[in-house]
Design a protein around this motif. Structure first.
Motif, PDB file in Angstrom:
ATOM      1  N   LYS A   1      -8.232 -16.638 -12.409  1.00  0.00           N
ATOM      2  CA  LYS A   1      -7.447 -15.757 -13.287  1.00  0.00           C
ATOM      3  C   LYS A   1      -6.523 -14.853 -12.476  1.00  0.00           C
ATOM      4  CE  LYS A   1     -10.653 -15.418 -17.198  1.00  0.00           C
ATOM      5  NZ  LYS A   1     -11.582 -14.511 -17.925  1.00  0.00           N
ATOM      6  N   ILE A   2      -7.056 -14.329 -11.390  1.00  0.00           N
ATOM      7  CA  ILE A   2      -6.243 -13.444 -10.542  1.00  0.00           C
ATOM      8  C   ILE A   2      -5.092 -14.231  -9.915  1.00  0.00           C
ATOM      9  CG2 ILE A   2      -6.243 -11.989  -8.477  1.00  0.00           C
ATOM     10  CD1 ILE A   2      -9.251 -11.407  -9.136  1.00  0.00           C
ATOM     11  N   LEU A   3      -5.385 -15.427  -9.434  1.00  0.00           N
ATOM     12  CA  LEU A   3      -4.327 -16.251  -8.831  1.00  0.00           C
ATOM     13  C   LEU A   3      -3.242 -16.585  -9.849  1.00  0.00           C
ATOM     14  CD1 LEU A   3      -6.098 -18.782  -6.432  1.00  0.00           C
ATOM     15  CD2 LEU A   3      -5.138 -16.532  -5.937  1.00  0.00           C
ATOM     16  N   ARG A   4      -3.644 -16.873 -11.075  1.00  0.00           N
ATOM     17  CA  ARG A   4      -2.647 -17.158 -12.120  1.00  0.00           C
ATOM     18  C   ARG A   4      -1.768 -15.940 -12.371  1.00  0.00           C
ATOM     19  NH1 ARG A   4      -6.681 -20.179 -14.687  1.00  0.00           N
ATOM     20  NH2 ARG A   4      -7.199 -18.485 -16.131  1.00  0.00           N
ATOM     21  N   LYS A   5      -2.381 -14.769 -12.387  1.00  0.00           N
ATOM     22  CA  LYS A   5      -1.616 -13.532 -12.591  1.00  0.00           C
ATOM     23  C   LYS A   5      -0.607 -13.336 -11.456  1.00  0.00           C
ATOM     24  CE  LYS A   5      -1.652 -10.378 -15.045  1.00  0.00           C
ATOM     25  NZ  LYS A   5      -0.685  -9.996 -16.127  1.00  0.00           N
ATOM     26  N   ILE A   6      -1.047 -13.550 -10.219  1.00  0.00           N
ATOM     27  CA  ILE A   6      -0.142 -13.403  -9.072  1.00  0.00           C
ATOM     28  C   ILE A   6       0.987 -14.430  -9.154  1.00  0.00           C
ATOM     29  CG2 ILE A   6       0.032 -13.580  -6.551  1.00  0.00           C
ATOM     30  CD1 ILE A   6      -2.881 -12.521  -6.425  1.00  0.00           C
ATOM     31  N   GLU A   7       0.640 -15.665  -9.483  1.00  0.00           N
ATOM     32  CA  GLU A   7       1.668 -16.708  -9.624  1.00  0.00           C
ATOM     33  C   GLU A   7       2.684 -16.337 -10.704  1.00  0.00           C
ATOM     34  OE1 GLU A   7      -0.805 -20.053 -10.401  1.00  0.00           O
ATOM     35  OE2 GLU A   7      -1.132 -20.519  -8.270  1.00  0.00           O
ATOM     36  N   ASN A   8       2.194 -15.797 -11.810  1.00  0.00           N
ATOM     37  CA  ASN A   8       3.091 -15.382 -12.895  1.00  0.00           C
ATOM     38  C   ASN A   8       4.019 -14.257 -12.446  1.00  0.00           C
ATOM     39  OD1 ASN A   8       1.935 -17.238 -14.615  1.00  0.00           O
ATOM     40  ND2 ASN A   8       0.557 -15.769 -15.594  1.00  0.00           N
ATOM     41  N   GLN A   9       3.484 -13.339 -11.660  1.00  0.00           N
ATOM     42  CA  GLN A   9       4.307 -12.226 -11.185  1.00  0.00           C
ATOM     43  C   GLN A   9       5.361 -12.715 -10.186  1.00  0.00           C
ATOM     44  OE1 GLN A   9       1.666  -9.064  -9.841  1.00  0.00           O
ATOM     45  NE2 GLN A   9       1.260  -8.410 -11.942  1.00  0.00           N
ATOM     46  N   ILE A  10       5.002 -13.694  -9.367  1.00  0.00           N
ATOM     47  CA  ILE A  10       5.982 -14.276  -8.442  1.00  0.00           C
ATOM     48  C   ILE A  10       7.089 -14.983  -9.235  1.00  0.00           C
ATOM     49  CG2 ILE A  10       6.342 -16.069  -6.687  1.00  0.00           C
ATOM     50  CD1 ILE A  10       3.519 -15.352  -5.614  1.00  0.00           C
ATOM     51  N   GLU A  11       6.688 -15.748 -10.240  1.00  0.00           N
ATOM     52  CA  GLU A  11       7.674 -16.453 -11.077  1.00  0.00           C
ATOM     53  C   GLU A  11       8.587 -15.478 -11.808  1.00  0.00           C
ATOM     54  OE1 GLU A  11       5.410 -18.998 -13.613  1.00  0.00           O
ATOM     55  OE2 GLU A  11       4.667 -20.219 -11.938  1.00  0.00           O
ATOM     56  N   ALA A  12       8.058 -14.301 -12.137  1.00  0.00           N
ATOM     57  CA  ALA A  12       8.852 -13.276 -12.828  1.00  0.00           C
ATOM     58  C   ALA A  12       9.737 -12.484 -11.868  1.00  0.00           C
ATOM     59  CB  ALA A  12       7.921 -12.329 -13.585  1.00  0.00           C
ATOM     60  N   GLY A  13       9.652 -12.793 -10.578  1.00  0.00           N
ATOM     61  CA  GLY A  13      10.505 -12.130  -9.595  1.00  0.00           C
ATOM     62  C   GLY A  13      10.041 -10.746  -9.196  1.00  0.00           C
ATOM     63  N   ILE A  14       8.775 -10.437  -9.443  1.00  0.00           N
ATOM     64  CA  ILE A  14       8.259  -9.104  -9.104  1.00  0.00           C
ATOM     65  C   ILE A  14       8.119  -8.963  -7.588  1.00  0.00           C
ATOM     66  CG2 ILE A  14       6.270  -7.561  -9.374  1.00  0.00           C
ATOM     67  CD1 ILE A  14       5.967  -8.940 -12.203  1.00  0.00           C
ATOM     68  N   TYR A  15       7.746 -10.037  -6.925  1.00  0.00           N
ATOM     69  CA  TYR A  15       7.747 -10.110  -5.460  1.00  0.00           C
ATOM     70  C   TYR A  15       7.909 -11.577  -5.096  1.00  0.00           C
ATOM     71  CZ  TYR A  15       2.839 -10.350  -7.010  1.00  0.00           C
ATOM     72  OH  TYR A  15       1.688 -10.616  -7.712  1.00  0.00           O
TER      73      TYR A  15
ATOM     74  N   PHE B   1      -4.411  -7.488  -0.794  1.00  0.00           N
ATOM     75  CA  PHE B   1      -3.174  -8.014  -1.371  1.00  0.00           C
ATOM     76  C   PHE B   1      -2.017  -7.517  -0.512  1.00  0.00           C
ATOM     77  CE2 PHE B   1       0.611  -7.796  -3.946  1.00  0.00           C
ATOM     78  CZ  PHE B   1       0.580  -8.932  -4.737  1.00  0.00           C
ATOM     79  N   LEU B   2      -1.282  -8.448   0.071  1.00  0.00           N
ATOM     80  CA  LEU B   2      -0.145  -8.101   0.918  1.00  0.00           C
ATOM     81  C   LEU B   2       1.096  -8.822   0.409  1.00  0.00           C
ATOM     82  CD1 LEU B   2      -1.872  -8.450   4.423  1.00  0.00           C
ATOM     83  CD2 LEU B   2      -1.554  -6.365   3.075  1.00  0.00           C
ATOM     84  N   SER B   3       2.137  -8.062   0.139  1.00  0.00           N
ATOM     85  CA  SER B   3       3.403  -8.658  -0.301  1.00  0.00           C
ATOM     86  C   SER B   3       4.559  -7.842   0.266  1.00  0.00           C
ATOM     87  CB  SER B   3       3.485  -8.690  -1.833  1.00  0.00           C
ATOM     88  OG  SER B   3       3.854  -7.414  -2.347  1.00  0.00           O
ATOM     89  N   ASN B   4       5.756  -8.336   0.034  1.00  0.00           N
ATOM     90  CA  ASN B   4       6.964  -7.590   0.395  1.00  0.00           C
ATOM     91  C   ASN B   4       7.782  -7.379  -0.876  1.00  0.00           C
ATOM     92  OD1 ASN B   4       7.451 -10.359   0.254  1.00  0.00           O
ATOM     93  ND2 ASN B   4       9.046 -10.353   1.828  1.00  0.00           N
ATOM     94  N   ARG B   5       7.197  -6.653  -1.802  1.00  0.00           N
ATOM     95  CA  ARG B   5       7.804  -6.509  -3.132  1.00  0.00           C
ATOM     96  C   ARG B   5       9.134  -5.751  -3.073  1.00  0.00           C
ATOM     97  NH1 ARG B   5       8.913  -1.352  -5.505  1.00  0.00           N
ATOM     98  NH2 ARG B   5       7.817   0.119  -4.173  1.00  0.00           N
ATOM     99  N   THR B   6       9.435  -5.088  -1.964  1.00  0.00           N
ATOM    100  CA  THR B   6      10.711  -4.376  -1.821  1.00  0.00           C
ATOM    101  C   THR B   6      11.822  -5.282  -1.287  1.00  0.00           C
ATOM    102  OG1 THR B   6       9.878  -3.643   0.341  1.00  0.00           O
ATOM    103  CG2 THR B   6       9.694  -2.080  -1.482  1.00  0.00           C
ATOM    104  N   TYR B   7      11.554  -6.564  -1.134  1.00  0.00           N
ATOM    105  CA  TYR B   7      12.516  -7.461  -0.483  1.00  0.00           C
ATOM    106  C   TYR B   7      13.835  -7.550  -1.257  1.00  0.00           C
ATOM    107  CZ  TYR B   7      14.486 -11.559   1.807  1.00  0.00           C
ATOM    108  OH  TYR B   7      15.322 -12.411   2.483  1.00  0.00           O
ATOM    109  N   GLU B   8      13.764  -7.819  -2.556  1.00  0.00           N
ATOM    110  CA  GLU B   8      14.981  -7.985  -3.361  1.00  0.00           C
ATOM    111  C   GLU B   8      15.367  -6.723  -4.121  1.00  0.00           C
ATOM    112  OE1 GLU B   8      16.857 -10.437  -3.081  1.00  0.00           O
ATOM    113  OE2 GLU B   8      15.752 -12.298  -2.763  1.00  0.00           O
ATOM    114  N   LYS B   9      14.371  -5.922  -4.500  1.00  0.00           N
ATOM    115  CA  LYS B   9      14.625  -4.767  -5.360  1.00  0.00           C
ATOM    116  C   LYS B   9      13.513  -3.754  -5.154  1.00  0.00           C
ATOM    117  CE  LYS B   9      12.239  -7.246  -9.048  1.00  0.00           C
ATOM    118  NZ  LYS B   9      12.321  -7.871 -10.371  1.00  0.00           N
ATOM    119  N   ASP B  10      13.758  -2.544  -5.627  1.00  0.00           N
ATOM    120  CA  ASP B  10      12.747  -1.499  -5.476  1.00  0.00           C
ATOM    121  C   ASP B  10      12.551  -0.799  -6.819  1.00  0.00           C
ATOM    122  OD1 ASP B  10      10.996   0.420  -4.713  1.00  0.00           O
ATOM    123  OD2 ASP B  10      12.238   1.303  -3.143  1.00  0.00           O
ATOM    124  N   GLU B  11      11.839  -1.486  -7.701  1.00  0.00           N
ATOM    125  CA  GLU B  11      11.552  -0.933  -9.028  1.00  0.00           C
ATOM    126  C   GLU B  11      10.111  -0.424  -9.024  1.00  0.00           C
ATOM    127  OE1 GLU B  11      12.429  -4.198 -11.610  1.00  0.00           O
ATOM    128  OE2 GLU B  11      14.605  -4.016 -11.326  1.00  0.00           O
TER     129      GLU B  11
END
Length: 311
Positions: free
Chosen positions: A5-19, A282-292
Motif C-alpha cells: 500500500k505504501i509503495l502504491r502511494k509513493i508510485e502515485n505521488q511520483i506519477e502526479a509529479g510530486i517528486y 524516505f529520501l527524495s529530491n522533491r525540490t527538483y522541479e518545484k517547491d510547493e
C-alpha cells in the motif's frame, strides 16, 4: 499488505509529479525492505537505485546534534534544564534552557531580515541576538539547532563535523554520511550542481551548522535507526519532554504516539517506533522541479500516516 500500500502511494505521488523519485526502506520483524522508485536525476534520465547520496536537510538535526546531545543527557553529563547561556554567554537568552531548544519550545523569532547578505560570522552573531515573540510556544525552527550546534562546539572544543564524526558516525560505521558539499549526490534542484547544500544557512555555516547540511544514504540511516530501536541510550525517548502543553515532543524528535520522526525540506523523513520495532526511511529530491512546500507537507503526511497504521 502495508508495504504494498505504501509503495502504491509513493508510485502515485511520483506519477502526479510530486517528486521525481524516492528511495524507501521499511523495517519490521528484524528485517529491512527497500524499494527504489522513479528517477533520481530526470535531466540525465537516471533511475533511483541503491547507494544514492541525498541531502538530508533537517533530518541532519537528529542524525548529528540531536543524537550527541541525547548521549550527553543519557550519560548524565548534561543537565538539559540548564540555561543556554551557561555554555554560550555571548547570547541574550539567559531564560532559555537546552530542553527548550531541543523541543523547539522558545519565544525566539527565527526571522532574519537580511539573512542572505550576511557572512558566516555575521550569521552566527545574529543567532545570539534574535528578536523575541510574545510568549514561548512550540515553533519548529532551525535557529534552535544552530544554537545547539554552537553549544556542542563549546562543550567539546571541536568543530561540529569532528564532533559528529567521533561521537556518532565513526562508532556506528556510517561511512557514507558527511557534511556537504559532496562530490556525488542526488540533485536537489534542476540546474543546480548536485552535492551543494540546499539549506541557505547551513550552506553558509558549513561544518558548523547544527540544523542541516548532512548528506547520507539509505544504508547509513538503517544503521542509525537500528541503534535507536535497540540501544539503551534511546530507551526513554518515546515520551514527552516539552515544557509546554501545546505539542508533545521528544528530545530533538517529533513525537506522534509511540512513533518518533523527523522530516527534511528537500523531501526526506525518517521515523521509528521502539515499542513495535518498526522504522522507515524516505529520501527524495522533491525540490527538483518545484517547491510547493504546503502541498508537500500534505502529501508527505499521507505516507507517514500509512507507515504508522497497523497492518
Amino acid at each position: 499488505m502495508k508495504w504494498e500500500k505504501i509503495l502504491r502511494k509513493i508510485e502515485n505521488q511520483i506519477e502526479a509529479g510530486i517528486y521525481p523519485g524516492a528511495s524507501f526502506a521499511y523495517y519490521k520483524d528484524g528485517e529491512w525492505k527497500e524499494s527504489y522508485l522513479g528517477l533520481s536525476d530526470p535531466e540525465r534520465g537516471l533511475k533511483t537505485e541503491t547507494g544514492l547520496v541525498y541531502d538530508l536537510a533537517s533530518v541532519s538535526k537528529v542524525v548529528g546534534v540531536g543524537t550527541v546531545l541525547i548521549f550527553l543527557w543519557q550519560q548524565g553529563k548534561l543537565d538539559i534544564d540548564r540555561p543556554v547561556t551557561d555554555f554560550l554567554p555571548e547570547c541574550d537568552y539567559s531564560d532559555i534552557t537546552i530542553r527548550q531548544l531541543l523541543t523547539h519550545a522558545t519565544d525566539l523569532d527565527p526571522f532574519i531580515p537580511n539573512r542572505d547578505k550576511l557572512s558566516a560570522e555575521e550569521l552566527r552573531e545574529t543567532m545570539f541576538h534574535l528578536n523575541r515573540r510574545n510568549q514561548p510556544a512550540i515553533l519548529y525552527s532551525d535557529v534552535h539547532f544552530l544554537l545547539l550546534g554552537f553549544l556542542l562546539e563549546k562543550i567539546f572544543n571541536q568543530d561540529l563535523d569532528q564532533i559528529m564524526e567521533e561521537q556518532v558516525l565513526e562508532p556506528w560505521g556510517m561511512t557514507g554520511t558527511k557534511f556537504g558539499p559532496v562530490e556525488q549526490a542526488v540533485p536537489t534542484v534542476r540546474g543546480v550542481e548536485a552535492g551543494i547544500i540546499h539549506d541557505p544557512k547551513a550552506r553558509l555555516l558549513g561544518k558548523h551548522a547544527g540544523s542541516a547540511g548532512l548528506f547520507s544514504t539509505v544504508k547509513d540511516l538503517q544503521i542509525f535507526l537500528e541503534h535507536y530501536l535497540k540501544d539503551d541510550f534511546a530507551a526513554e525517548l518515546s515520551r514527552n519532554f516539552s515544557p509546554l502543553d501545546d505539542k508533545e515532543r521528544s528530545l530533538a524528535w517529533n513525537l506522534e504516539g509511540a512513533w518518533l520522526d523527523h522530516t527534511g525540506y528537500t523531501g526526506t523523513f525518517i521515523m521509528w517506533n521502539r515499542e513495535k520495532q518498526e522504522a522507515a526511511i524516505f529520501l527524495s529530491n522533491r525540490t527538483y522541479e518545484k517547491d510547493e512546500r504546503a502541498q508537500w507537507i500534505v502529501d508527505r503526511n499521507q505516507v507517514m500516516e500509512m507507515i504508522r497504521q497497523e497492518e
